[in-house]
Design an enzyme around this catalytic site. Structure first.
Site, mmCIF file in Angstrom:
data_model
loop_
_atom_site.group_PDB
_atom_site.id
_atom_site.type_symbol
_atom_site.label_atom_id
_atom_site.label_comp_id
_atom_site.label_asym_id
_atom_site.label_seq_id
_atom_site.Cartn_x
_atom_site.Cartn_y
_atom_site.Cartn_z
ATOM 1 N N LYS A 9 47.436 43.128 -65.787
ATOM 2 C CA LYS A 9 47.966 44.229 -64.975
ATOM 3 C C LYS A 9 48.456 43.723 -63.628
ATOM 4 O O LYS A 9 49.595 43.999 -63.213
ATOM 5 C CB LYS A 9 46.885 45.287 -64.762
ATOM 6 C CG LYS A 9 47.354 46.487 -63.945
ATOM 7 C CD LYS A 9 46.215 47.189 -63.265
ATOM 8 C CE LYS A 9 45.817 46.483 -61.990
ATOM 9 N NZ LYS A 9 44.833 47.227 -61.177
ATOM 10 N N ASP B 225 47.564 50.482 -65.220
ATOM 11 C CA ASP B 225 46.316 50.750 -64.516
ATOM 12 C C ASP B 225 45.757 52.077 -65.010
ATOM 13 O O ASP B 225 46.196 52.616 -66.033
ATOM 14 C CB ASP B 225 46.535 50.746 -63.003
ATOM 15 C CG ASP B 225 47.285 51.976 -62.511
ATOM 16 O OD1 ASP B 225 47.878 52.709 -63.343
ATOM 17 O OD2 ASP B 225 47.281 52.229 -61.290
#
Length: 243
Positions: free
Chosen positions: A148, A166
């Site tokens: 991420k 996220d």
């Protein structure tokens, strides 16, 4: 007596098998259309930017690590002094951990974050000449950097398409019926084929902003949402449906 070892040339070790990619769940019906509409609608509302203050990829990398389990606002309050004292990876790699902990304490989990940002800085110095590498396979070798975070750095710091997943992206991707999984890797693998690569970074950043401002976790503001005419999870519908 111990068993005899086989004589003759040693057998070559078999190469380790690569782990198989996890199977993806079925893509919800109409997901591609909803993904493209989401790109279009959110593009008119939000810029494709992160709210983390930074001036270069190194600052973005450190700020992104610090943003775990806290708000961007909290990070932005501590990074000006942090980067003033430690402007480069070499500076932060040699920093006194106690001093760094003191500076970043308002972001929470400051001891673990201190270890991560100092270790990441040392890795940058030792393996990459103090510069942030612009490749996923290199970024994920840095302490504190997962897929991420790497996607944020690639997209925002280097203009390389990356779809960061996220908690906000996970929530919205499911509410919008783009996916039916909460696995970040699977979400990335399912959503990215739905939209052009040029939209990956922008869509991710805009979903994050929309998740913070409108499609919040506990009580989404569906009545204010520009996506509510096609969102399967919407609790309200506009009086006049959009074309």
């Amino acid at each position: 007596m111990p068993p005899k070892r086989p004589s003759g040339p040693k057998a070559k070790a078999k190469p380790a098998k690569k782990p198989k990619a996890r199977p993806l769940p079925p893509t919800p019906r109409g997901a591609r259309t909803r993904a493209l509409l989401t790109c279009e609608r959110l593009r008119d509302l939000y810029p494709a930017v992160t709210e983390l203050a930074h001036s270069d990829p190194f600052q973005l990398l450190i700020a992104t690590i610090l943003s775990a389990q806290t708000t961007d606002r909290s990070v932005n309050l501590v990074t000006p002094q942090l980067f003033s004292l430690y402007p480069t990876a070499a500076d932060l790699a040699a920093a006194d951990p106690a001093r760094v902990e003191e500076l970043i304490k308002p972001t929470g989990f400051f001891r673990a974050k201190t270890r991560s940002i100092i270790a990441a800085s040392r890795k940058l110095v030792e393996d990459f000449g103090g510069e942030v590498p612009p490749r996923m396979e290199d970024l994920v070798t840095l302490p504190g950097i997962g897929r991420k975070t790497a996607n944020v750095i690639l997209g925002v710091g280097f203009g390389v398409p990356g779809f960061a997943v996220d908690t906000h992206v996970t929530r919205l991707a499911n509410r919008l019926g783009l996916v039916s999984t909460r696995d970040p890797v699977k979400i990335e693998r399912q959503v990215t084929p739905m939209v052009p690569p040029s939209e990956w970074t922008g869509l991710s950043l805009r979903l994050i902003l929309h998740g913070r401002r409108v499609c919040i976790a506990r009580r989404p503001r569906c009545e204010e949402c520009v996506l509510n005419d096609f969102c399967p999870s919407s609790t309200t519908r506009p009086k006049h449906r959009r074309a």
